[in-house]
Write a protein that holds these residues in place. Sequence first.
Motif, PDB file in Angstrom:
ATOM      1  N   ILE A 242      15.499  13.725  22.504  1.00 55.85           N
ATOM      2  CA  ILE A 242      15.744  14.740  23.530  1.00 55.85           C
ATOM      3  C   ILE A 242      15.125  16.051  23.070  1.00 55.85           C
ATOM      4  N   LYS A 243      14.921  16.963  23.991  1.00 57.54           N
ATOM      5  CA  LYS A 243      14.391  18.289  23.684  1.00 57.54           C
ATOM      6  C   LYS A 243      15.526  19.176  23.197  1.00 57.54           C
ATOM      7  N   SER A 244      15.234  19.982  22.163  1.00 55.33           N
ATOM      8  CA  SER A 244      16.208  20.947  21.665  1.00 55.33           C
ATOM      9  C   SER A 244      15.476  22.108  21.006  1.00 55.33           C
ATOM     10  N   LYS A 245      15.891  23.310  21.348  1.00 57.11           N
ATOM     11  CA  LYS A 245      15.338  24.501  20.689  1.00 57.11           C
ATOM     12  C   LYS A 245      15.908  24.652  19.282  1.00 57.11           C
ATOM     13  N   ASN A 246      16.904  23.851  18.949  1.00 57.74           N
ATOM     14  CA  ASN A 246      17.552  23.932  17.638  1.00 57.74           C
ATOM     15  C   ASN A 246      17.052  22.876  16.664  1.00 57.74           C
ATOM     16  N   ASP A 247      15.910  22.274  16.973  1.00 58.86           N
ATOM     17  CA  ASP A 247      15.317  21.282  16.085  1.00 58.86           C
ATOM     18  C   ASP A 247      14.961  21.937  14.759  1.00 58.86           C
ATOM     19  N   PRO A 248      15.554  21.498  13.647  1.00 59.65           N
ATOM     20  CA  PRO A 248      15.280  22.133  12.360  1.00 59.65           C
ATOM     21  C   PRO A 248      13.871  21.856  11.829  1.00 59.65           C
ATOM     22  N   PHE A 249      13.171  20.904  12.426  1.00 61.53           N
ATOM     23  CA  PHE A 249      11.839  20.544  11.948  1.00 61.53           C
ATOM     24  C   PHE A 249      10.724  21.185  12.770  1.00 61.53           C
ATOM     25  N   GLY A 250      11.079  21.850  13.878  1.00 64.70           N
ATOM     26  CA  GLY A 250      10.098  22.593  14.657  1.00 64.70           C
ATOM     27  C   GLY A 250       9.313  21.806  15.687  1.00 64.70           C
ATOM     28  N   SER A 251       9.596  20.518  15.849  1.00 67.43           N
ATOM     29  CA  SER A 251       8.846  19.727  16.828  1.00 67.43           C
ATOM     30  C   SER A 251       9.395  19.887  18.243  1.00 67.43           C
ATOM     31  N   GLY A 252      10.630  20.389  18.371  1.00 67.57           N
ATOM     32  CA  GLY A 252      11.246  20.565  19.680  1.00 67.57           C
ATOM     33  C   GLY A 252      11.934  19.317  20.191  1.00 67.57           C
ATOM     34  N   SER A 253      11.925  18.242  19.394  1.00 69.83           N
ATOM     35  CA  SER A 253      12.544  16.988  19.798  1.00 69.83           C
ATOM     36  C   SER A 253      13.483  16.515  18.692  1.00 69.83           C
ATOM     37  N   VAL A 254      14.676  16.088  19.082  1.00 72.27           N
ATOM     38  CA  VAL A 254      15.671  15.589  18.136  1.00 72.27           C
ATOM     39  C   VAL A 254      16.208  14.247  18.636  1.00 72.27           C
ATOM     40  N   MET A 255      16.946  13.579  17.795  1.00 65.08           N
ATOM     41  CA  MET A 255      17.533  12.288  18.160  1.00 65.08           C
ATOM     42  C   MET A 255      19.044  12.428  18.350  1.00 65.08           C
ATOM     43  N   LEU A 256      19.580  11.640  19.247  1.00 69.42           N
ATOM     44  CA  LEU A 256      21.018  11.569  19.444  1.00 69.42           C
ATOM     45  C   LEU A 256      21.599  10.546  18.481  1.00 69.42           C
ATOM     46  N   ASP A 257      22.888  10.658  18.206  1.00 70.46           N
ATOM     47  CA  ASP A 257      23.589   9.628  17.451  1.00 70.46           C
ATOM     48  C   ASP A 257      24.458   8.852  18.430  1.00 70.46           C
ATOM     49  N   ASN A 258      24.452   7.528  18.275  1.00 67.90           N
ATOM     50  CA  ASN A 258      25.250   6.652  19.120  1.00 67.90           C
ATOM     51  C   ASN A 258      26.415   6.113  18.299  1.00 67.90           C
ATOM     52  N   TYR A 259      27.613   6.325  18.814  1.00 67.94           N
ATOM     53  CA  TYR A 259      28.822   5.790  18.195  1.00 67.94           C
ATOM     54  C   TYR A 259      29.443   4.765  19.129  1.00 67.94           C
ATOM     55  N   ARG A 260      30.006   3.731  18.548  1.00 67.29           N
ATOM     56  CA  ARG A 260      30.744   2.718  19.294  1.00 67.29           C
ATOM     57  C   ARG A 260      32.222   2.956  19.007  1.00 67.29           C
TER      58      ARG A 260
ATOM     59  N   ALA B  87      26.481   3.563  15.351  1.00 68.01           N
ATOM     60  CA  ALA B  87      25.573   2.446  15.616  1.00 68.01           C
ATOM     61  C   ALA B  87      24.132   2.808  15.269  1.00 68.01           C
ATOM     62  N   GLY B  88      23.834   4.110  15.148  1.00 66.82           N
ATOM     63  CA  GLY B  88      22.490   4.540  14.774  1.00 66.82           C
ATOM     64  C   GLY B  88      22.031   5.725  15.591  1.00 66.82           C
ATOM     65  N   SER B  89      20.790   6.131  15.336  1.00 67.13           N
ATOM     66  CA  SER B  89      20.162   7.225  16.083  1.00 67.13           C
ATOM     67  C   SER B  89      19.236   6.625  17.123  1.00 67.13           C
ATOM     68  N   CYS B  90      19.088   7.333  18.204  1.00 66.39           N
ATOM     69  CA  CYS B  90      18.216   6.859  19.271  1.00 66.39           C
ATOM     70  C   CYS B  90      17.859   8.026  20.187  1.00 66.39           C
TER      71      CYS B  90
ATOM     72  N   ASP C 220      33.390  13.861  34.749  1.00 67.46           N
ATOM     73  CA  ASP C 220      32.011  13.412  34.915  1.00 67.46           C
ATOM     74  C   ASP C 220      31.805  12.105  34.155  1.00 67.46           C
ATOM     75  N   ALA C 221      31.549  11.029  34.886  1.00 70.65           N
ATOM     76  CA  ALA C 221      31.382   9.714  34.260  1.00 70.65           C
ATOM     77  C   ALA C 221      30.151   9.654  33.361  1.00 70.65           C
ATOM     78  N   THR C 222      29.200  10.606  33.481  1.00 70.27           N
ATOM     79  CA  THR C 222      28.003  10.590  32.634  1.00 70.27           C
ATOM     80  C   THR C 222      28.204  11.342  31.329  1.00 70.27           C
ATOM     81  N   TYR C 223      29.312  12.066  31.185  1.00 67.62           N
ATOM     82  CA  TYR C 223      29.564  12.845  29.967  1.00 67.62           C
ATOM     83  C   TYR C 223      29.726  11.891  28.785  1.00 67.62           C
ATOM     84  N   GLY C 224      28.845  12.051  27.796  1.00 72.56           N
ATOM     85  CA  GLY C 224      28.867  11.181  26.624  1.00 72.56           C
ATOM     86  C   GLY C 224      27.813  10.085  26.682  1.00 72.56           C
ATOM     87  N   THR C 225      27.016  10.066  27.756  1.00 69.02           N
ATOM     88  CA  THR C 225      25.925   9.099  27.863  1.00 69.02           C
ATOM     89  C   THR C 225      24.657   9.710  27.271  1.00 69.02           C
ATOM     90  N   GLU C 226      23.612   8.913  27.129  1.00 68.04           N
ATOM     91  CA  GLU C 226      22.369   9.455  26.572  1.00 68.04           C
ATOM     92  C   GLU C 226      21.740  10.486  27.497  1.00 68.04           C
TER      93      GLU C 226
END
Length: 142
Positions: free
Chosen positions: A92-110, A86-89, A42-48
């Motif tokens: 996305i939605k996640s039920k595993n958000d430790p802060f309870g907002s339901g939204s987390v950030m992805l990490d981008n690596y180059r 490269a940073g966070s960006c 899948d060419a999209t695997y690893g994309t945002e």
Amino acid sequence: MKKISFIGMTLLFIACTPIRNTNIKTNLLDNNTFELSEISTDATYGTEKNPIQVGGVASNEGPKNERRFLNALAGPNGEAVTYFRAGSCCPIKSKNDPFGSGSVMLDNYRVTWQGAKDTVSIYINMYDSGTLKAPKGFTIKK
């Protein structure tokens, strides 16, 4: 009768809702490297839009799991890879958000390797767990 039907429908809905497995077991080659056995087609695997789910936040190993995943990769011809965060960006939605907002950030690596014309962006989700594969265009470190 309507109350019973509503309760019955609610229970049926809950029973039929797929449960997302956040405890997928991933083997280690060593303490710093995941064992991968498959390359994604899948060419999209690893994309945002389809980030790699390494998990680990619940056990305080999220960033370490990101590095464990990246350490398992090799270039297209088996070359050693190098990477930097490269940073966070990209919220996305996640039920595993430790802060309870339901939204987390992805990490981008180059990621790059000797002879590469450019770096490749890989987006990683350390909040959710999934089956790990090398992204298309990479191979697996021996």
